[in-house]
Design a protein around this motif. Structure first.
Motif, PDB file in Angstrom:
ATOM      1  N   VAL A   1       0.837  -1.197   0.000  1.00 23.04           N
ATOM      2  CA  VAL A   1       0.000   0.000   0.000  1.00 23.04           C
ATOM      3  C   VAL A   1       0.873   1.249   0.000  1.00 23.04           C
ATOM      4  N   GLY A   2       1.900   1.263   0.858  1.00 18.68           N
ATOM      5  CA  GLY A   2       2.773   2.428   0.910  1.00 18.68           C
ATOM      6  C   GLY A   2       3.490   2.692  -0.389  1.00 18.68           C
ATOM      7  N   ARG A   3       4.036   1.642  -0.999  1.00 13.57           N
ATOM      8  CA  ARG A   3       4.808   1.827  -2.231  1.00 13.57           C
ATOM      9  C   ARG A   3       3.917   2.206  -3.420  1.00 13.57           C
ATOM     10  N   ARG A   4       2.787   1.540  -3.541  1.00 19.22           N
ATOM     11  CA  ARG A   4       1.930   1.800  -4.705  1.00 19.22           C
ATOM     12  C   ARG A   4       1.287   3.181  -4.642  1.00 19.22           C
ATOM     13  N   LEU A   5       0.808   3.565  -3.475  1.00 18.58           N
ATOM     14  CA  LEU A   5       0.152   4.864  -3.382  1.00 18.58           C
ATOM     15  C   LEU A   5       1.156   6.015  -3.452  1.00 18.58           C
ATOM     16  N   SER A   6       2.345   5.834  -2.862  1.00 20.32           N
ATOM     17  CA  SER A   6       3.339   6.911  -2.954  1.00 20.32           C
ATOM     18  C   SER A   6       3.831   7.070  -4.380  1.00 20.32           C
ATOM     19  N   ALA A   7       3.908   5.972  -5.139  1.00 18.33           N
ATOM     20  CA  ALA A   7       4.301   6.073  -6.550  1.00 18.33           C
ATOM     21  C   ALA A   7       3.269   6.840  -7.356  1.00 18.33           C
ATOM     22  N   ALA A   8       2.016   6.817  -6.893  1.00 19.58           N
ATOM     23  CA  ALA A   8       0.944   7.526  -7.591  1.00 19.58           C
ATOM     24  C   ALA A   8       0.770   8.954  -7.094  1.00 19.58           C
ATOM     25  N   GLY A   9       1.549   9.380  -6.068  1.00 18.56           N
ATOM     26  CA  GLY A   9       1.498  10.770  -5.629  1.00 18.56           C
ATOM     27  C   GLY A   9       1.012  11.002  -4.221  1.00 18.56           C
ATOM     28  N   THR A  10       0.549   9.952  -3.521  1.00 16.27           N
ATOM     29  CA  THR A  10       0.075  10.098  -2.146  1.00 16.27           C
ATOM     30  C   THR A  10       1.185   9.714  -1.173  1.00 16.27           C
ATOM     31  N   THR A  11       1.537  10.614  -0.286  1.00 13.52           N
ATOM     32  CA  THR A  11       2.478  10.277   0.776  1.00 13.52           C
ATOM     33  C   THR A  11       1.771   9.356   1.771  1.00 13.52           C
ATOM     34  N   VAL A  12       2.450   8.289   2.197  1.00 13.54           N
ATOM     35  CA  VAL A  12       1.848   7.310   3.111  1.00 13.54           C
ATOM     36  C   VAL A  12       2.679   7.229   4.387  1.00 13.54           C
ATOM     37  N   VAL A  13       1.986   7.262   5.525  1.00 17.76           N
ATOM     38  CA  VAL A  13       2.604   7.050   6.828  1.00 17.76           C
ATOM     39  C   VAL A  13       2.069   5.720   7.352  1.00 17.76           C
ATOM     40  N   SER A  14       2.896   4.677   7.308  1.00 16.85           N
ATOM     41  CA  SER A  14       2.502   3.335   7.728  1.00 16.85           C
ATOM     42  C   SER A  14       2.889   3.154   9.193  1.00 16.85           C
ATOM     43  N   VAL A  15       1.933   2.743  10.025  1.00 15.78           N
ATOM     44  CA  VAL A  15       2.106   2.760  11.475  1.00 15.78           C
ATOM     45  C   VAL A  15       2.441   1.367  12.012  1.00 15.78           C
TER      46      VAL A  15
END
Length: 295
Positions: A52-66
């Protein structure tokens, strides 16, 4: 500034990590995301977190995985042996993860850490090209439960709140809700190891919240007053004994005048985000990207 790095935060009396997935070309959106694992398992490396973190950040969304503090392992036996034909962690892998997890704690520690992670994300959003007003919160399975409970806390605190709550194959009530006739028929062909039973769910929930005392819905948001929550996306797995909870929660949200979208992933079983390349996983990643990035 793209890439990943870990940051140590504190919440609920414990230190914990978040892993930041910085978007190379930020869209302005940010998602605070939580993996599942029956409150007892899960790591930042599992696909349900890392993919989820890698795919969404590649699309432009910064992800904070907890990497929230996990609950004790008292309910481990209630889960039974895993499905050997599923592309999911083996019992040996789960035990290895459990031994490496460090200190453990029950409710409310993980929920308080989610609030702390959300606050950190809002405070630091601009550093990573995100808008503090476009911070979403979400998770899968137990992570979805923790996200909903944190959203209830944030609502009651009446300061900052998520723009969106994204819940993937969630369990939001304290116990298994009975399926309707259609769902019951579909579940007949699901391997028993891929289903939660009333007994296993009860063991998991009492492991997390031993006394079942939850007056505010901070442990299990379902069945409580949901008015004032942000817009919600619920993605249910069709072949999941937890699906009735997601569907009932959607109805409760609608009755509370909360905007909610419900999607059912056909033919999918619980935990499919851990199966890289699964059609339901690909579709859910697309749904998450669109919902979180929307203005």
């Amino acid at each position: 500034m793209s890439g990943t790095h870990d940051i140590t935060l504190s919440g609920g009396g414990h230190d914990f990590r978040v892993r930041l997935y910085s978007a190379g070309k930020p869209s302005g959106a940010l998602l605070v995301w939580l993996h599942g694992g029956a409150f007892m398992f899960g790591t930042l490396e599992m696909p349900e977190a890392d993919q989820v973190g890698r795919r969404l950040s590649a699309a432009g969304t910064t992800v904070v995985s907890v990497d929230y503090t996990l609950a004790p392992l008292d309910a481990l036996k209630a889960l039974g042996p895993p499905d050997p034909d599923a592309d999911l962690p083996s019992a040996e892998q789960l035990r290895a993860e459990a031994e490496a997890a460090g200190p453990r704690a029950r409710f409310p520690v993980a929920g308080l850490q989610v609030v702390a992670a959300f606050d950190w994300a809002v405070e630091n959003a601009r550093t990573y090209g995100a808008d503090p007003g476009r911070v979403a919160l979400g998770g899968a399975s137990a992570g979805a439960n923790l996200s909903a409970g944190a959203a209830m806390r944030l609502r009651d605190r009446a300061t900052t709140a998520p723009r969106l709550l994204a819940l993937v194959y969630p369990s939001l009530h304290d116990g298994i809700l009975p399926p309707n006739a259609e769902t019951a028929e579909l579940l007949r062909d699901v391997p028993p190891a891929r289903l939660f039973t009333p007994e296993s769910r009860a063991a998991i929930n009492r492991n997390y919240l031993p006394d079942g005392d939850d007056p505010h819905g901070y442990a299990f948001a379902g069945g409580h007053d949901l008015a004032g929550l942000p817009e919600v996306l619920i993605v249910n797995a069709e072949l999941d004994s937890l699906r009735p909870s997601g569907e009932a929660f959607a109805a409760e949200l609608a009755a509370a005048s909360v905007d909610v979208r419900v999607v059912r992933e056909p033919g999918a079983m619980h935990g499919y985000l851990n199966e890289i390349g699964h059609p339901a996983a690909e579709h859910t990643l697309m749904l998450l990207d669109a919902a979180v990035a929307a203005r």
